[in-house]
Design an enzyme around this catalytic site. Structure first.
Site, mmCIF file in Angstrom:
data_model
loop_
_atom_site.group_PDB
_atom_site.id
_atom_site.type_symbol
_atom_site.label_atom_id
_atom_site.label_comp_id
_atom_site.label_asym_id
_atom_site.label_seq_id
_atom_site.Cartn_x
_atom_site.Cartn_y
_atom_site.Cartn_z
ATOM 1 N N ASP A 167 14.230 -11.894 4.534
ATOM 2 C CA ASP A 167 14.248 -10.552 4.249
ATOM 3 C C ASP A 167 13.015 -10.360 2.957
ATOM 4 O OD1 ASP A 167 15.809 -9.545 6.064
ATOM 5 O OD2 ASP A 167 17.419 -9.847 4.566
ATOM 6 N N LYS A 220 26.065 -11.848 6.304
ATOM 7 C CA LYS A 220 25.064 -12.835 5.909
ATOM 8 C C LYS A 220 25.495 -13.692 4.468
ATOM 9 C CE LYS A 220 21.096 -9.701 6.522
ATOM 10 N NZ LYS A 220 19.759 -8.735 5.874
#
Ligand code: ATR
Length: 267
Positions: free
Chosen positions: A103, A67
Protein backbone atom coordinates in the site's frame (compact mmCIF):
# COMPACT_ATOMS: atom_id res chain seq x y z
CA UNK A 1 -1.20 -27.17 -18.01
CA UNK A 2 -3.73 -25.36 -15.82
CA UNK A 3 -3.45 -21.59 -15.33
CA UNK A 4 -1.81 -20.08 -12.24
CA UNK A 5 -4.47 -19.05 -9.69
CA UNK A 6 -4.55 -15.81 -7.72
CA UNK A 7 -7.28 -14.27 -5.55
CA UNK A 8 -8.21 -11.50 -3.16
CA UNK A 9 -9.65 -12.48 0.22
CA UNK A 10 -11.84 -10.12 2.26
CA UNK A 11 -15.31 -9.43 3.64
CA UNK A 12 -17.07 -7.89 1.84
CA UNK A 13 -15.04 -8.43 -1.30
CA UNK A 14 -17.45 -8.83 -4.21
CA UNK A 15 -17.05 -5.12 -5.08
CA UNK A 16 -13.23 -5.42 -5.28
CA UNK A 17 -11.59 -4.06 -8.42
CA UNK A 18 -8.52 -6.27 -7.91
CA UNK A 19 -9.70 -9.04 -10.31
CA UNK A 20 -10.19 -6.45 -13.10
CA UNK A 21 -6.78 -4.89 -12.44
CA UNK A 22 -4.82 -8.13 -12.29
CA UNK A 23 -6.52 -9.55 -15.36
CA UNK A 24 -5.53 -6.36 -17.22
CA UNK A 25 -1.93 -6.81 -16.06
CA UNK A 26 -1.99 -10.44 -17.20
CA UNK A 27 -3.14 -9.36 -20.67
CA UNK A 28 -0.09 -7.06 -20.84
CA UNK A 29 2.34 -9.77 -19.76
CA UNK A 30 0.51 -12.36 -21.88
CA UNK A 31 0.32 -14.64 -18.86
CA UNK A 32 -2.37 -17.23 -18.57
CA UNK A 33 -3.72 -16.86 -15.04
CA UNK A 34 -6.98 -16.66 -13.12
CA UNK A 35 -7.78 -14.07 -10.45
CA UNK A 36 -10.90 -14.52 -8.33
CA UNK A 37 -12.25 -13.38 -4.99
CA UNK A 38 -12.76 -15.30 -1.75
CA UNK A 39 -15.28 -14.03 0.78
CA UNK A 40 -14.89 -15.65 4.18
CA UNK A 41 -16.63 -14.94 7.49
CA UNK A 42 -14.76 -12.68 9.96
CA UNK A 43 -13.22 -15.70 11.70
CA UNK A 44 -12.52 -17.56 8.46
CA UNK A 45 -9.31 -15.99 7.20
CA UNK A 46 -6.88 -18.73 8.24
CA UNK A 47 -8.92 -21.59 6.80
CA UNK A 48 -9.77 -19.60 3.64
CA UNK A 49 -6.10 -18.82 2.98
CA UNK A 50 -4.95 -22.36 3.81
CA UNK A 51 -7.58 -23.93 1.51
CA UNK A 52 -6.60 -21.60 -1.33
CA UNK A 53 -2.90 -22.46 -1.11
CA UNK A 54 -3.58 -26.18 -0.52
CA UNK A 55 -5.45 -26.13 -3.84
CA UNK A 56 -2.33 -24.75 -5.57
CA UNK A 57 -2.94 -20.97 -5.31
CA UNK A 58 0.09 -18.93 -6.44
CA UNK A 59 -0.61 -15.65 -4.62
CA UNK A 60 -3.22 -13.98 -2.45
CA UNK A 61 -4.18 -10.34 -1.92
CA UNK A 62 -5.72 -9.51 1.43
CA UNK A 63 -8.21 -6.73 2.06
CA UNK A 64 -10.46 -5.46 4.86
CA UNK A 65 -10.80 -6.77 7.54
CA UNK A 66 -8.06 -9.40 7.31
CA UNK A 67 -4.79 -7.50 6.83
CA UNK A 68 -3.64 -7.81 10.43
CA UNK A 69 -4.76 -11.46 10.65
CA UNK A 70 -2.72 -12.08 7.51
CA UNK A 71 0.24 -10.43 9.22
CA UNK A 72 0.03 -12.98 12.04
CA UNK A 73 -0.61 -15.87 9.65
CA UNK A 74 2.43 -15.56 7.35
CA UNK A 75 5.88 -17.00 8.16
CA UNK A 76 7.97 -14.03 6.94
CA UNK A 77 7.23 -10.30 6.69
CA UNK A 78 8.83 -7.56 4.59
CA UNK A 79 9.86 -4.19 6.04
CA UNK A 80 6.69 -2.43 4.86
CA UNK A 81 4.37 -4.97 6.44
CA UNK A 82 6.34 -4.90 9.70
CA UNK A 83 5.89 -1.13 9.87
CA UNK A 84 2.22 -1.36 8.98
CA UNK A 85 1.49 -4.41 11.16
CA UNK A 86 -0.54 -5.56 8.16
CA UNK A 87 -0.10 -7.77 5.11
CA UNK A 88 -1.94 -7.25 1.80
CA UNK A 89 0.03 -9.63 -0.43
CA UNK A 90 1.05 -13.25 0.25
CA UNK A 91 3.46 -15.32 -1.80
CA UNK A 92 4.06 -19.02 -1.11
CA UNK A 93 7.72 -20.09 -1.19
CA UNK A 94 9.63 -23.29 -0.41
CA UNK A 95 10.47 -21.88 3.04
CA UNK A 96 6.95 -20.74 3.93
CA UNK A 97 4.48 -17.93 3.26
CA UNK A 98 5.97 -14.48 2.66
CA UNK A 99 3.89 -11.43 3.59
CA UNK A 100 4.21 -8.01 1.96
CA UNK A 101 2.47 -4.68 2.27
CA UNK A 102 2.38 -2.82 -1.03
CA UNK A 103 0.00 0.00 0.00
CA UNK A 104 2.73 2.51 0.96
CA UNK A 105 4.68 1.86 -2.25
CA UNK A 106 1.40 2.28 -4.12
CA UNK A 107 0.83 5.70 -2.59
CA UNK A 108 4.38 6.87 -3.31
CA UNK A 109 4.17 5.76 -6.95
CA UNK A 110 0.81 7.45 -7.38
CA UNK A 111 2.15 10.73 -5.95
CA UNK A 112 4.97 10.46 -8.49
CA UNK A 113 2.47 9.82 -11.30
CA UNK A 114 0.55 12.92 -10.24
CA UNK A 115 3.77 14.97 -10.18
CA UNK A 116 3.28 15.72 -6.46
CA UNK A 117 6.86 15.52 -5.25
CA UNK A 118 6.98 14.59 -1.55
CA UNK A 119 10.60 15.77 -1.28
CA UNK A 120 10.78 18.44 1.40
CA UNK A 121 6.97 18.60 1.64
CA UNK A 122 5.09 19.34 4.85
CA UNK A 123 2.70 16.39 4.98
CA UNK A 124 -0.42 16.16 7.13
CA UNK A 125 -1.99 12.71 7.57
CA UNK A 126 -5.61 12.69 8.75
CA UNK A 127 -6.30 9.53 10.74
CA UNK A 128 -4.25 7.13 12.85
CA UNK A 129 -5.75 3.73 12.01
CA UNK A 130 -4.46 0.92 9.83
CA UNK A 131 -4.52 2.95 6.61
CA UNK A 132 -2.42 5.74 8.16
CA UNK A 133 0.02 3.26 9.73
CA UNK A 134 0.88 1.82 6.31
CA UNK A 135 1.98 5.10 4.75
CA UNK A 136 4.10 6.84 7.42
CA UNK A 137 7.30 4.84 6.81
CA UNK A 138 7.19 5.09 2.99
CA UNK A 139 6.57 8.86 3.23
CA UNK A 140 9.52 9.32 5.59
CA UNK A 141 11.75 7.33 3.25
CA UNK A 142 10.46 9.52 0.41
CA UNK A 143 12.36 12.44 1.94
CA UNK A 144 9.36 14.47 3.02
CA UNK A 145 10.18 17.60 5.01
CA UNK A 146 7.88 16.86 7.95
CA UNK A 147 5.02 14.52 8.81
CA UNK A 148 2.19 15.35 11.23
CA UNK A 149 -0.55 12.89 12.17
CA UNK A 150 -3.91 14.39 13.16
CA UNK A 151 -6.59 12.18 14.62
CA UNK A 152 -9.98 12.57 16.28
CA UNK A 153 -8.75 10.41 19.17
CA UNK A 154 -5.54 12.21 20.11
CA UNK A 155 -4.08 9.30 22.05
CA UNK A 156 -3.99 7.19 18.87
CA UNK A 157 -2.27 10.00 16.95
CA UNK A 158 0.39 10.20 19.66
CA UNK A 159 0.87 6.43 19.80
CA UNK A 160 1.34 6.16 16.03
CA UNK A 161 3.67 9.19 15.85
CA UNK A 162 5.78 7.76 18.67
CA UNK A 163 6.56 4.69 16.57
CA UNK A 164 8.51 6.84 14.11
CA UNK A 165 11.32 9.30 14.59
CA UNK A 166 10.54 12.98 14.05
CA UNK A 167 6.79 12.58 13.42
CA UNK A 168 4.49 15.15 15.05
CA UNK A 169 0.87 14.62 16.12
CA UNK A 170 -2.23 16.64 16.99
CA UNK A 171 -6.01 16.39 17.31
CA UNK A 172 -8.23 16.79 14.24
CA UNK A 173 -9.76 19.88 15.87
CA UNK A 174 -6.37 21.39 16.78
CA UNK A 175 -4.58 21.47 13.42
CA UNK A 176 -2.48 24.56 12.83
CA UNK A 177 0.01 25.44 10.13
CA UNK A 178 0.48 25.23 6.39
CA UNK A 179 0.64 21.98 4.46
CA UNK A 180 1.95 21.02 1.05
CA UNK A 181 0.24 17.62 0.98
CA UNK A 182 -2.79 16.53 3.05
CA UNK A 183 -3.69 12.83 2.98
CA UNK A 184 -7.06 11.56 4.18
CA UNK A 185 -6.53 8.20 5.89
CA UNK A 186 -9.71 8.31 7.97
CA UNK A 187 -12.63 6.11 7.09
CA UNK A 188 -14.91 9.10 7.70
CA UNK A 189 -15.32 9.93 4.01
CA UNK A 190 -16.90 6.58 3.36
CA UNK A 191 -19.93 7.71 5.37
CA UNK A 192 -20.33 11.02 3.56
CA UNK A 193 -18.56 13.13 6.17
CA UNK A 194 -15.99 14.96 4.10
CA UNK A 195 -15.76 17.93 6.42
CA UNK A 196 -13.52 16.33 9.01
CA UNK A 197 -11.15 19.32 8.86
CA UNK A 198 -11.65 23.00 8.15
CA UNK A 199 -11.15 24.25 4.62
CA UNK A 200 -8.37 26.50 5.96
CA UNK A 201 -6.33 23.39 6.70
CA UNK A 202 -6.60 22.32 3.05
CA UNK A 203 -6.04 25.74 1.45
CA UNK A 204 -3.48 25.58 -1.41
CA UNK A 205 -2.48 22.04 -0.44
CA UNK A 206 -2.34 18.94 -2.65
CA UNK A 207 -5.16 16.85 -1.15
CA UNK A 208 -5.07 13.05 -1.56
CA UNK A 209 -7.77 10.66 -0.39
CA UNK A 210 -6.61 7.08 0.17
CA UNK A 211 -10.16 6.01 -0.69
CA UNK A 212 -12.18 6.14 -3.92
CA UNK A 213 -15.80 5.68 -4.83
CA UNK A 214 -17.41 4.09 -7.82
CA UNK A 215 -20.13 6.77 -7.94
CA UNK A 216 -18.08 9.95 -8.26
CA UNK A 217 -15.73 11.96 -6.07
CA UNK A 218 -15.19 11.08 -2.44
CA UNK A 219 -16.62 13.48 0.17
CA UNK A 220 -13.07 14.49 1.16
CA UNK A 221 -12.15 15.33 -2.44
CA UNK A 222 -15.40 17.26 -2.88
CA UNK A 223 -14.73 19.19 0.35
CA UNK A 224 -11.13 19.93 -0.63
CA UNK A 225 -11.81 20.94 -4.23
CA UNK A 226 -12.91 24.47 -3.40
CA UNK A 227 -9.59 25.41 -1.79
CA UNK A 228 -6.94 22.81 -2.65
CA UNK A 229 -4.31 23.38 -5.32
CA UNK A 230 -5.12 19.88 -6.63
CA UNK A 231 -7.04 16.80 -5.47
CA UNK A 232 -6.93 13.07 -6.11
CA UNK A 233 -8.76 10.02 -4.89
CA UNK A 234 -6.97 6.74 -4.20
CA UNK A 235 -7.82 4.81 -7.37
CA UNK A 236 -4.30 5.34 -8.71
CA UNK A 237 -2.85 4.00 -5.45
CA UNK A 238 -5.06 0.92 -5.77
CA UNK A 239 -3.64 0.22 -9.23
CA UNK A 240 -0.05 0.89 -8.10
CA UNK A 241 -0.26 -1.36 -5.04
CA UNK A 242 -1.67 -4.10 -7.29
CA UNK A 243 1.18 -3.59 -9.76
CA UNK A 244 3.71 -4.08 -6.97
CA UNK A 245 1.94 -7.30 -5.91
CA UNK A 246 2.00 -8.51 -9.53
CA UNK A 247 5.74 -7.76 -9.71
CA UNK A 248 6.35 -9.68 -6.45
CA UNK A 249 4.45 -12.71 -7.75
CA UNK A 250 5.46 -12.74 -11.41
CA UNK A 251 8.56 -10.54 -11.77
CA UNK A 252 6.77 -8.39 -14.35
CA UNK A 253 6.19 -4.62 -14.00
CA UNK A 254 2.89 -3.73 -15.62
CA UNK A 255 2.05 -0.41 -17.21
CA UNK A 256 -0.28 1.17 -14.66
CA UNK A 257 -1.35 4.33 -16.50
CA UNK A 258 -3.33 2.48 -19.18
CA UNK A 259 -5.02 0.29 -16.56
CA UNK A 260 -5.97 3.33 -14.47
CA UNK A 261 -7.47 4.92 -17.59
CA UNK A 262 -9.57 1.78 -18.22
CA UNK A 263 -10.74 1.73 -14.59
CA UNK A 264 -11.80 5.39 -14.66
CA UNK A 265 -14.14 4.45 -17.50
CA UNK A 266 -15.39 1.48 -15.49
CA UNK A 267 -16.01 3.03 -12.04
P1 ATR B 1 -8.45 1.90 8.70
O1 ATR B 1 -7.79 0.58 8.80
O2 ATR B 1 -9.27 2.10 7.45
O3 ATR B 1 -7.52 3.04 8.95
P2 ATR B 1 -9.41 2.09 11.40
O4 ATR B 1 -8.18 1.44 11.89
O5 ATR B 1 -10.73 1.70 12.00
O6 ATR B 1 -9.59 1.87 9.85
O7 ATR B 1 -9.21 3.68 11.53
C1 ATR B 1 -10.19 4.57 11.13
C2 ATR B 1 -9.64 5.98 11.23
O8 ATR B 1 -10.64 6.90 10.77
C3 ATR B 1 -9.29 6.42 12.64
O9 ATR B 1 -8.22 7.33 12.58
C4 ATR B 1 -10.59 7.10 13.08
O10 ATR B 1 -10.44 8.04 14.12
P3 ATR B 1 -10.50 7.56 15.67
O11 ATR B 1 -9.17 6.90 15.96
O12 ATR B 1 -10.72 8.79 16.44
O13 ATR B 1 -11.66 6.59 15.75
C5 ATR B 1 -10.95 7.81 11.81
N1 ATR B 1 -12.37 8.17 11.73
C6 ATR B 1 -13.41 7.31 11.48
N2 ATR B 1 -14.57 8.01 11.43
C7 ATR B 1 -14.28 9.31 11.66
C8 ATR B 1 -15.03 10.51 11.73
N3 ATR B 1 -16.35 10.51 11.56
N4 ATR B 1 -14.38 11.68 11.97
C9 ATR B 1 -13.05 11.68 12.13
N5 ATR B 1 -12.25 10.58 12.08
C10 ATR B 1 -12.85 9.41 11.85
Amino acid sequence: MSADCYAVIGNPVAHSLSPLIHRAFARQSEDSLTYSFIETPPDGFASGAADFFDAGGCGLNVTVPFKSQAYDWVDFRDEYSREAGAVNTIKPTQEGFEGFNTDGIGLMRDLERLGWSPTGARVLILGAGGAARGIVGPLLRGSVGAVTIANRTKRKARELADEFEGVDWTGLDKIEGLWDIVINATSAGIDDEGAIVTRDTLRNALCYDLYYRSDGNTPFVRWAQAVASATSDGLGMLVEQAAEAFRIWRGYEPDTVSVLRQLRRHV
